[in-house]
Design a protein around this motif. Structure first.
Motif, PDB file in Angstrom:
ATOM      1  N   ARG A   1       0.846  -1.263   0.054  1.00 41.86           N
ATOM      2  CA  ARG A   1      -0.161  -0.005   0.106  1.00 41.86           C
ATOM      3  C   ARG A   1       0.967   1.344  -0.013  1.00 41.86           C
ATOM      4  N   GLN A   2       0.295   2.223  -0.295  1.00 43.85           N
ATOM      5  CA  GLN A   2       0.765   3.611  -0.559  1.00 43.85           C
ATOM      6  C   GLN A   2       0.984   4.168   0.747  1.00 43.85           C
ATOM      7  N   LEU A   3       1.953   4.611   1.409  1.00 44.23           N
ATOM      8  CA  LEU A   3       2.228   5.404   2.570  1.00 44.23           C
ATOM      9  C   LEU A   3       2.452   7.084   2.528  1.00 44.23           C
ATOM     10  N   THR A   4       1.826   7.691   3.565  1.00 47.28           N
ATOM     11  CA  THR A   4       2.126   8.926   3.461  1.00 47.28           C
ATOM     12  C   THR A   4       3.296   9.731   3.720  1.00 47.28           C
ATOM     13  N   ILE A   5       3.923  10.675   3.094  1.00 51.81           N
ATOM     14  CA  ILE A   5       5.115  11.345   3.513  1.00 51.81           C
ATOM     15  C   ILE A   5       4.858  12.674   3.601  1.00 51.81           C
ATOM     16  N   SER A   6       5.890  13.648   4.121  1.00 52.60           N
ATOM     17  CA  SER A   6       5.889  14.920   4.066  1.00 52.60           C
ATOM     18  C   SER A   6       7.132  15.438   3.824  1.00 52.60           C
ATOM     19  N   SER A   7       7.628  16.803   4.102  1.00 51.89           N
ATOM     20  CA  SER A   7       8.616  17.393   3.682  1.00 51.89           C
ATOM     21  C   SER A   7       9.005  18.622   4.454  1.00 51.89           C
TER      22      SER A   7
ATOM     23  N   HIS B   1      14.646  14.458   0.088  1.00 54.10           N
ATOM     24  CA  HIS B   1      14.558  14.166   1.631  1.00 54.10           C
ATOM     25  C   HIS B   1      12.878  13.827   1.795  1.00 54.10           C
ATOM     26  N   ALA B   2      12.639  13.213   2.884  1.00 59.23           N
ATOM     27  CA  ALA B   2      11.134  12.780   3.080  1.00 59.23           C
ATOM     28  C   ALA B   2      11.046  12.511   4.709  1.00 59.23           C
ATOM     29  N   LEU B   3       9.922  13.293   5.122  1.00 54.89           N
ATOM     30  CA  LEU B   3       9.758  13.252   6.291  1.00 54.89           C
ATOM     31  C   LEU B   3       8.629  11.902   6.568  1.00 54.89           C
ATOM     32  N   VAL B   4       8.824  10.851   7.046  1.00 57.62           N
ATOM     33  CA  VAL B   4       8.103   9.539   6.855  1.00 57.62           C
ATOM     34  C   VAL B   4       7.891   9.400   8.522  1.00 57.62           C
ATOM     35  N   PRO B   5       6.684   8.737   8.340  1.00 61.53           N
ATOM     36  CA  PRO B   5       5.866   8.753   9.789  1.00 61.53           C
ATOM     37  C   PRO B   5       6.892   7.639  10.742  1.00 61.53           C
ATOM     38  N   LYS B   6       7.047   8.129  11.992  1.00 61.74           N
ATOM     39  CA  LYS B   6       8.136   7.656  12.834  1.00 61.74           C
ATOM     40  C   LYS B   6       8.229   6.048  12.936  1.00 61.74           C
ATOM     41  N   LEU B   7       9.432   5.663  12.659  1.00 66.03           N
ATOM     42  CA  LEU B   7       9.606   4.095  12.425  1.00 66.03           C
ATOM     43  C   LEU B   7      10.004   3.424  13.637  1.00 66.03           C
ATOM     44  N   ALA B   8      10.010   2.357  13.693  1.00 62.94           N
ATOM     45  CA  ALA B   8      10.328   1.628  14.898  1.00 62.94           C
ATOM     46  C   ALA B   8      12.004   1.575  15.000  1.00 62.94           C
ATOM     47  N   PRO B   9      12.550   1.679  16.083  1.00 61.73           N
ATOM     48  CA  PRO B   9      13.952   1.660  16.363  1.00 61.73           C
ATOM     49  C   PRO B   9      14.820   0.908  15.337  1.00 61.73           C
TER      50      PRO B   9
ATOM     51  N   PHE C   1      10.625  15.051  16.020  1.00 59.91           N
ATOM     52  CA  PHE C   1      11.012  13.496  15.728  1.00 59.91           C
ATOM     53  C   PHE C   1      10.412  12.488  16.498  1.00 59.91           C
ATOM     54  N   THR C   2       9.262  13.047  17.138  1.00 57.72           N
ATOM     55  CA  THR C   2       8.464  11.877  17.850  1.00 57.72           C
ATOM     56  C   THR C   2       7.297  11.514  16.941  1.00 57.72           C
ATOM     57  N   LYS C   3       7.008  12.565  15.613  1.00 56.52           N
ATOM     58  CA  LYS C   3       6.172  12.110  14.836  1.00 56.52           C
ATOM     59  C   LYS C   3       6.805  11.688  13.435  1.00 56.52           C
ATOM     60  N   TYR C   4       8.073  11.964  13.232  1.00 59.10           N
ATOM     61  CA  TYR C   4       8.604  11.777  11.967  1.00 59.10           C
ATOM     62  C   TYR C   4      10.199  11.257  12.257  1.00 59.10           C
ATOM     63  N   ASP C   5      10.845  10.347  11.147  1.00 58.78           N
ATOM     64  CA  ASP C   5      12.073  10.388  11.076  1.00 58.78           C
ATOM     65  C   ASP C   5      12.209  10.861   9.410  1.00 58.78           C
ATOM     66  N   LEU C   6      13.644  11.407   9.376  1.00 61.52           N
ATOM     67  CA  LEU C   6      13.888  12.215   7.977  1.00 61.52           C
ATOM     68  C   LEU C   6      14.832  11.399   7.353  1.00 61.52           C
ATOM     69  N   VAL C   7      14.268  10.882   5.882  1.00 56.56           N
ATOM     70  CA  VAL C   7      15.286  10.172   4.967  1.00 56.56           C
ATOM     71  C   VAL C   7      15.884  11.126   4.192  1.00 56.56           C
TER      72      VAL C   7
END
Length: 158
Positions: free
Chosen positions: A34-40, A138-146, A84-90
């Protein structure tokens, strides 16, 4: 009445303790691509020119998980306090043989099955200028597991 309460409590406790010790025959949820959402940084923090973010020249995209790591590993004109509680940055850089200054970028972020992995596809379209250089993405992705990762695929097109 007290005996009825004791009996009821004992039955509930016995039912709770005799529950399944395994998955009780339940099948694991099937993975669905499925498609996942990102932000910037532009959308979330009002950055205007992120094509020249600088990262360590690792040759691979980075997953930045904390503000301290962002402060240490990424530089550029826009350097916000990221949630960074909401996002991780790729974030990463791609060398281009031409058109880096006028290039454009599009993103596609998906959960890919059956591997159940997150994949960020970055498509850099070369611009019309004759400059050489690198283009940041770059992409702000929803917070990933560690221990969760993102596979980044970069395509450069004409």
């Amino acid at each position: 009445m007290r005996q009825l309460s004791t009996l009821s409590g004992g039955l509930l406790l016995a039912l709770g303790l005799s529950g399944c010790g395994t998955d009780c025959g339940l099948e694991p949820e099937p993975c669905e691509s499925r498609q996942l959402t990102i932000s910037s940084l532009e959308a979330e923090y009002g950055c205007t020119n992120t094509r020249y973010l600088n990262t360590e020249p690792t040759g691979a995209a980075l997953i930045v998980r904390t503000q301290a790591e962002f402060d240490q590993r990424v530089s550029g004109a826009c350097h916000p306090q990221i949630d960074f509680t909401k996002y991780d940055l790729v974030v990463g850089q791609q060398q281009q043989l031409g058109g880096a200054a006028s290039s454009s970028v599009t993103y596609d972020y998906q959960l890919a099955c059956p591997a159940n992995e997150r994949v960020l596809r970055v498509v850099l379209k070369m611009g019309v200028t004759n400059d050489l250089g690198s283009r940041s993405y770059h992409a702000l992705v929803p917070k990933l597991a560690p221990t969760e990762t993102v596979r980044v695929i970069v395509e450069v097109t004409q």
